[in-house]
Design an enzyme around this catalytic site. Sequence first.
Site, PDB file in Angstrom:
ATOM      1  N   ASP A 216       0.826  -1.203   0.000  1.00 11.75           N
ATOM      2  CA  ASP A 216       0.000   0.000   0.000  1.00 11.75           C
ATOM      3  C   ASP A 216       0.868   1.265   0.000  1.00 11.75           C
ATOM      4  OD1 ASP A 216      -2.864   0.923   0.457  1.00 11.75           O
ATOM      5  OD2 ASP A 216      -1.904   1.908   2.153  1.00 11.75           O
ATOM      6  N   GLU A 265      14.359 -15.394   0.878  1.00  9.04           N
ATOM      7  CA  GLU A 265      14.664 -16.458   1.852  1.00  9.04           C
ATOM      8  C   GLU A 265      13.733 -17.646   1.655  1.00  9.04           C
ATOM      9  OE1 GLU A 265      14.062 -14.560   5.656  1.00  9.04           O
ATOM     10  OE2 GLU A 265      15.823 -13.261   5.396  1.00  9.04           O
TER      11      GLU A 265
END
Length: 560
Positions: A216, A265
């Site tokens: 956002d 990751e």
Amino acid sequence: MTDVVETPAPARTTTDETWWRQASVYQIYPRSFADANGDGIGDLRGITDRVPYLASLGVEAVWLSPFYPSALADGGYDVDDYRDVDPRLGTLADFDAMVAALHGAGMRVIVDIVPNHTSDRHAWFREALASPAGSAARDRYVFRDGTGPDRAEPPADWVSIFGGPAWTAVGDGQWYLHNFAKEQPDLNWANREVRDDFLTTLRFWSDRGVDGFRIDVAHGLAKDLPAELPAWAEVLAAPKDGSHILWDRDDVHEIYAEWRTVFDEYTPARTAVAEAWVAADRRARYASAEGLGQAFNFDLLESDFDAASFKQIIEFNLGLAEQSGSSTTWVFSNHDVVRHATRYALPPRSGDADHAPTTDKQGAAWLLAGGSQDALDRPLGLRRARAATLLELALPGSAYLYQGEELGLHEVGDIPDADRQDPAFFRNPGVDVGRDGCRVPLPWTRTGESFGFGSGGSHLPQPAWFAESSVKAEEADPDSTLHLYRTALGLRGQLQSEERLEWIETGRDDVLAFRRPSGWTSVTVFGDEPYALPAGELLLASAPVVDGALAGVGTAWLRS
Ligand code: GLC
Ligand code: CA
């Protein structure tokens, strides 16, 4: 000599790592989707119950607008706690069950991250209010001393995006910055603790199986406010070239480079799409592989329904995608804009009878606020919306669809003021009608309490015409927009191919046609005259095809 057997192209050209590049993504506004426990507010169990519906649509991913604890000062974009579920919407266990159900049905899950501001009920903001000026707690936000006697005047005359002042006093001579509602204090992203906490949040949801994030106000995080604050007119006039004090600063990408290390990751790497209302030529930075990876392109939703504009926008954005190495994104409707069926139903601009209607949010909002519902040409709006969507679904890149557009829903334009919820309406009286009209709970059935949304009513009033736009009504009608979306999304899955298109000469200014490498051809007529379709097998059309010609406004798909 042996025969060469041609093997058909694989149905999908994406892998586990690249699923997002050309995904169809369905946006759910959780409070208005489905209410399982009958309290009038949509919830996570409501979504889980409707997984078969989502699967039957054929979308590849679901994006959820915020479902975090919130006072709903801005529909949930005022977050109290980034790592929990609003108790009215469910629990973390409900969230896990929903993700399992969506994954089980082959869909990915994207959640909304709101990093520009917290809510004023967030533990950090409460701590800031309880702490003195200059404290570490206040440094997580943007506090400044007021001006004038007793510092009773704001630090500057800045205006919030929802209207009204952008600075609010806390009672001790200090004021805080909020670029949105006063319940949404802006965070200070120069603060290391703020940065680390969002990395924790990204891991928290990634560990729970979330596949991607929608970011956002991605262009707002980095700020560089000088000691002497400039006047608002000056802020507005300053070039947005990466050095602006509030918006789209170059150094915002240092934040996203850190986020990228977290995304990577995981296997597959988590994805992100930036909501960044920036100049088109600055979008590629957000979409870079070292950053968020993809950015919304709102150009079509800001465009008139016009062949030349659409073509220019498509070419331009495919070029940008090539530059950034990302794929582009197409959007016609979301929870912030007037639904496209209604934008396309607006009367011609005054003084220019031939011109297609203006389609931007402000124009539509103005019209709706004026109460001229009768001036809308709803059948034409829907016809254009269906044509636009079919064109969108044939384009290279991702398509972001907003709940209810698969029903051809129109904006609810006549919500009584007393029922409105959007701060944009309250902070901008008489100017902005707000965004509630596209956030009305979905109609699932023709009859019954809240048209099947739930047994406890609806938190925004639903109009009587929702009955015929309900899922139940449209399922029974083979020509419905719901059937069009289902068929189109199914075909898109089969016909998807490399992220390229080739324009086809149509001989008419109001007709666009292109062909994807798989032999998938899409033809869109923007005007009223019939257009003879090129050779090929007709797969689907959004409007009647008579004697091999598309009868006016519409899109047809062919295989050639
Ligand atoms: C984004 C959201 C919008 C929200 C604003 C502030 O533009 O899409 O709904 O009001 O950010 O968070
Ligand atoms: Ca509920």
